[in-house]
Design a protein around this motif. Structure first.
Motif, PDB file in Angstrom:
ATOM      1  N   ARG A 135     115.068  28.496  39.899  1.00 38.85           N
ATOM      2  CA  ARG A 135     116.481  28.484  40.336  1.00 38.85           C
ATOM      3  C   ARG A 135     117.213  27.378  40.449  1.00 38.85           C
ATOM      4  O   ARG A 135     118.250  27.095  40.107  1.00 38.85           O
ATOM      5  CB  ARG A 135     116.419  28.997  41.825  1.00 38.85           C
ATOM      6  N   SER A 136     116.429  26.117  40.548  1.00 39.14           N
ATOM      7  CA  SER A 136     117.115  24.699  40.494  1.00 39.14           C
ATOM      8  C   SER A 136     117.482  24.677  39.065  1.00 39.14           C
ATOM      9  O   SER A 136     118.556  24.183  38.732  1.00 39.14           O
ATOM     10  CB  SER A 136     115.969  23.749  40.797  1.00 39.14           C
ATOM     11  N   TRP A 137     116.660  24.989  37.941  1.00 41.60           N
ATOM     12  CA  TRP A 137     116.971  25.060  36.693  1.00 41.60           C
ATOM     13  C   TRP A 137     118.099  25.716  36.278  1.00 41.60           C
ATOM     14  O   TRP A 137     118.873  25.586  35.569  1.00 41.60           O
ATOM     15  CB  TRP A 137     115.848  25.539  35.511  1.00 41.60           C
ATOM     16  N   VAL A 138     118.171  27.078  36.817  1.00 44.87           N
ATOM     17  CA  VAL A 138     119.273  27.953  36.512  1.00 44.87           C
ATOM     18  C   VAL A 138     120.464  27.763  37.005  1.00 44.87           C
ATOM     19  O   VAL A 138     121.418  27.596  36.524  1.00 44.87           O
ATOM     20  CB  VAL A 138     118.869  29.412  37.009  1.00 44.87           C
ATOM     21  N   PHE A 139     120.508  27.509  38.452  1.00 44.46           N
ATOM     22  CA  PHE A 139     121.940  27.048  38.916  1.00 44.46           C
ATOM     23  C   PHE A 139     122.211  25.800  39.084  1.00 44.46           C
ATOM     24  O   PHE A 139     123.327  25.487  39.616  1.00 44.46           O
ATOM     25  CB  PHE A 139     121.874  27.653  40.398  1.00 44.46           C
ATOM     26  N   GLY A 140     121.208  24.650  38.877  1.00 48.49           N
ATOM     27  CA  GLY A 140     121.738  23.260  39.008  1.00 48.49           C
ATOM     28  C   GLY A 140     121.942  22.777  37.532  1.00 48.49           C
ATOM     29  O   GLY A 140     122.468  21.771  37.361  1.00 48.49           O
ATOM     30  N   GLN A 141     121.049  23.133  36.628  1.00 52.67           N
ATOM     31  CA  GLN A 141     121.079  22.489  35.249  1.00 52.67           C
ATOM     32  C   GLN A 141     121.630  23.530  34.156  1.00 52.67           C
ATOM     33  O   GLN A 141     121.694  23.344  33.132  1.00 52.67           O
ATOM     34  CB  GLN A 141     119.728  22.239  34.974  1.00 52.67           C
ATOM     35  N   TYR A 142     121.763  24.982  34.597  1.00 56.00           N
ATOM     36  CA  TYR A 142     122.408  25.722  33.793  1.00 56.00           C
ATOM     37  C   TYR A 142     121.618  26.205  32.376  1.00 56.00           C
ATOM     38  O   TYR A 142     122.201  26.002  31.402  1.00 56.00           O
ATOM     39  CB  TYR A 142     123.995  25.467  33.397  1.00 56.00           C
ATOM     40  N   VAL A 143     120.380  26.132  32.575  1.00 56.97           N
ATOM     41  CA  VAL A 143     119.507  26.301  31.607  1.00 56.97           C
ATOM     42  C   VAL A 143     119.487  27.623  30.806  1.00 56.97           C
ATOM     43  O   VAL A 143     119.766  28.419  31.865  1.00 56.97           O
ATOM     44  CB  VAL A 143     117.880  25.956  31.620  1.00 56.97           C
ATOM     45  N   GLU A 144     119.582  27.870  29.628  1.00 55.67           N
ATOM     46  CA  GLU A 144     119.784  29.165  28.965  1.00 55.67           C
ATOM     47  C   GLU A 144     118.387  29.837  28.626  1.00 55.67           C
ATOM     48  O   GLU A 144     118.534  31.105  28.341  1.00 55.67           O
ATOM     49  CB  GLU A 144     120.560  29.068  27.873  1.00 55.67           C
ATOM     50  N   ALA A 145     117.208  29.052  28.607  1.00 55.09           N
ATOM     51  CA  ALA A 145     115.894  29.578  28.310  1.00 55.09           C
ATOM     52  C   ALA A 145     114.953  28.982  29.126  1.00 55.09           C
ATOM     53  O   ALA A 145     114.947  27.899  29.345  1.00 55.09           O
ATOM     54  CB  ALA A 145     115.831  29.479  26.714  1.00 55.09           C
ATOM     55  N   SER A 146     113.978  29.941  29.283  1.00 60.65           N
ATOM     56  CA  SER A 146     112.853  29.288  30.259  1.00 60.65           C
ATOM     57  C   SER A 146     112.068  28.217  29.495  1.00 60.65           C
ATOM     58  O   SER A 146     111.403  27.384  30.359  1.00 60.65           O
ATOM     59  CB  SER A 146     111.834  30.558  30.534  1.00 60.65           C
ATOM     60  N   GLU A 147     111.913  28.180  28.223  1.00 58.22           N
ATOM     61  CA  GLU A 147     111.333  26.964  27.609  1.00 58.22           C
ATOM     62  C   GLU A 147     111.911  25.646  28.067  1.00 58.22           C
ATOM     63  O   GLU A 147     111.103  24.601  28.124  1.00 58.22           O
ATOM     64  CB  GLU A 147     111.503  27.042  26.037  1.00 58.22           C
ATOM     65  N   GLN A 148     113.148  25.541  28.625  1.00 61.26           N
ATOM     66  CA  GLN A 148     113.883  24.346  28.794  1.00 61.26           C
ATOM     67  C   GLN A 148     113.183  23.981  30.313  1.00 61.26           C
ATOM     68  O   GLN A 148     113.691  22.722  30.762  1.00 61.26           O
ATOM     69  CB  GLN A 148     115.417  24.659  28.942  1.00 61.26           C
ATOM     70  N   MET A 149     112.544  24.669  30.985  1.00 62.86           N
ATOM     71  CA  MET A 149     112.235  24.444  32.479  1.00 62.86           C
ATOM     72  C   MET A 149     110.759  23.887  32.388  1.00 62.86           C
ATOM     73  O   MET A 149     109.759  24.103  32.483  1.00 62.86           O
ATOM     74  CB  MET A 149     112.021  25.832  33.163  1.00 62.86           C
ATOM     75  N   VAL A 150     110.937  22.352  31.927  1.00 66.60           N
ATOM     76  CA  VAL A 150     109.873  21.515  31.566  1.00 66.60           C
ATOM     77  C   VAL A 150     108.723  21.328  32.606  1.00 66.60           C
ATOM     78  O   VAL A 150     107.708  20.758  32.404  1.00 66.60           O
ATOM     79  CB  VAL A 150     110.353  20.349  30.881  1.00 66.60           C
ATOM     80  N   ASN A 151     109.326  21.508  33.960  1.00 67.87           N
ATOM     81  CA  ASN A 151     108.277  21.400  34.966  1.00 67.87           C
ATOM     82  C   ASN A 151     107.505  22.448  35.506  1.00 67.87           C
ATOM     83  O   ASN A 151     106.756  22.102  36.222  1.00 67.87           O
ATOM     84  CB  ASN A 151     109.007  20.651  36.342  1.00 67.87           C
ATOM     85  N   LEU A 152     107.636  23.438  34.720  1.00 66.24           N
ATOM     86  CA  LEU A 152     106.792  24.647  34.931  1.00 66.24           C
ATOM     87  C   LEU A 152     105.565  24.643  33.917  1.00 66.24           C
ATOM     88  O   LEU A 152     105.839  24.057  32.738  1.00 66.24           O
ATOM     89  CB  LEU A 152     107.541  25.832  34.586  1.00 66.24           C
ATOM     90  N   PRO A 153     104.406  25.411  34.273  1.00 70.19           N
ATOM     91  CA  PRO A 153     103.199  25.424  33.399  1.00 70.19           C
ATOM     92  C   PRO A 153     103.741  26.252  32.188  1.00 70.19           C
ATOM     93  O   PRO A 153     104.614  27.205  32.194  1.00 70.19           O
ATOM     94  CB  PRO A 153     102.418  26.079  34.167  1.00 70.19           C
ATOM     95  N   GLY A 154     103.252  25.849  31.031  1.00 73.41           N
ATOM     96  CA  GLY A 154     103.417  26.512  29.599  1.00 73.41           C
ATOM     97  C   GLY A 154     103.207  27.835  29.937  1.00 73.41           C
ATOM     98  O   GLY A 154     104.013  28.747  29.184  1.00 73.41           O
TER      99      GLY A 154
END
Length: 369
Positions: free
Chosen positions: A30-49
């Motif tokens: 949710r921090s990536w989605v609402f704080g960084q406005y990322v459009e794809a899960s691949e951009q959430m670099v602190n998550l496990p691959g």
């Protein structure tokens, strides 16, 4: 297609638990989605691959994509056409001011209300939007604000780059899609999500009386705007057909209840149509209807629609009409006219897009001036 924006926090935690991941991963997402406005899960670099791949296989982050955009010649108004997963299109308009960035968003694809001066109603209602599709408009425009230096003055940038005010005045009748709109407002105002103050959100309605009363019961400090457009039912039902079901006296009673329960004044919107609803006598009648109420009138210049008979009221007559209303002690403002050259009226860009059959998605940096 499934979207992360249509999942509540608890839903997301449950999904991750089913995949064997701890609850804190939901906070990260949710921090990536609402704080960084990322459009794809691949951009959430602190998550496990492995989690990023599972999220991508499960669905999308945003449930919409930009299909077209128009930037006004003055550079202070951006209109965006979104394409949804099923091919339906909706619109949003970003208006830039020195101290705020106001976004007008859609609550439905099309509209069932049939207001005769509105481009959205020409094709009727396609479908309701989900809460995620509503929130997605805000995130997409916040993302553009963060990326594009041409979308803010220096003073506006000093006050932040994200959307600061949201108005439900785009395509559709918000109170005809009550639950998704309420849920979207919950996400937008949640400190754990977008974190916008309820006082910075306006819900506009043609006067769906039962839903107005229900909204008053929510206890949210939202701004309520009522699209009135005439001071008596005979004229109003010609412009706003649902007025046959909800006459002005019932709308006023519901609005008065909202004022009493929420403690905020109501705005009455009045689109100015040349020779239709703009006589001085109608201005006097409107003043009498609203006299003594805790309210404000917003006179709206009409954006012409190709093929429709209506024309905008000349500026001088708008001022004279406003004076008649103000004579009853009712405050009046005239909305600043924006984006006439780039189809900024509700539903106009979508209509033109369909007619021209131009499904070419623009990149974040592109625009049509």
């Amino acid at each position: 297609m499934r979207s992360l924006l249509d999942l509540s926090r608890d839903d997301l935690v449950g999904l991750l638990a089913a995949w064997g991941y701890p609850a804190y991963r939901a906070r990260q997402i949710r921090s990536w989605v609402f704080g960084q406005y990322v459009e794809a899960s691949e951009q959430m670099v602190n998550l496990p691959g492995s989690l990023r791949r599972q999220l991508a296989d499960w669905g999308s982050v945003w449930p919409l994509e930009i299909a077209d955009s128009r930037l006004s010649r003055s550079g202070d108004t951006l209109k965006v056409l979104f394409r949804l997963a099923d091919g339906a299109t909706i619109e949003a308009v970003l208006m830039l001011y020195d101290r705020r960035r106001t976004l007008c968003i859609s609550s439905q694809a099309g509209c069932a209300m049939g207001c005769t001066f509105c481009a959205t109603g020409l094709d009727g209602l396609t479908r309701n939007l989900t809460a995620g599709e509503i929130v997605g408009q805000v995130l997409a425009l916040s993302s553009l604000l963060a990326q594009r230096r041409d979308l803010a003055t220096d003073r506006a940038r000093a006050n932040g780059s994200r959307v600061s005010n949201v108005v439900f005045m785009g395509m559709g009748e918000p109170l005809h899609n009550y639950t998704p709109v309420r849920d979207a407002i919950g996400v937008l105002t949640s400190p754990e999500a977008y974190g916008l103050g309820a006082r910075n959100i306006t819900v506009s309605t043609i006067g769906v009386v039962p839903a107005m009363r229900r909204l008053a019961g929510e206890g949210l400090q939202l701004r309520l705007a009522v699209s009135l457009h005439a001071p008596h039912d005979h004229l109003r039902t010609q412009l706003v057909p649902p007025g046959r079901r909800w006459p002005i006296r019932d709308i006023m009673a519901a609005a008065d209840e909202y004022i009493e329960r929420i403690g905020r004044r109501v705005t009455y919107e009045y689109v100015m149509l040349d020779g239709v609803n703009d006589t001085l006598e109608l201005g006097r009648q409107l003043g009498r209807v609203l006299r003594g109420r805790r309210c404000h009138v917003n006179l709206i210049p009409f954006n012409p629609i190709p093929g429709q008979p209506y024309r905008p009221t000349p500026d001088g007559r708008v001022r004279a009409f406003a004076a008649q209303v103000e004579a009853s002690g009712v405050p009046v403002s005239v909305r600043v006219r924006r984006g006439v050259e780039m189809d900024a009226g509700c539903g106009q860009l979508s209509t033109r897009f369909k007619l021209e059959s131009a499904p070419v998605a623009l990149q974040a940096g592109d625009s049509v001036a």
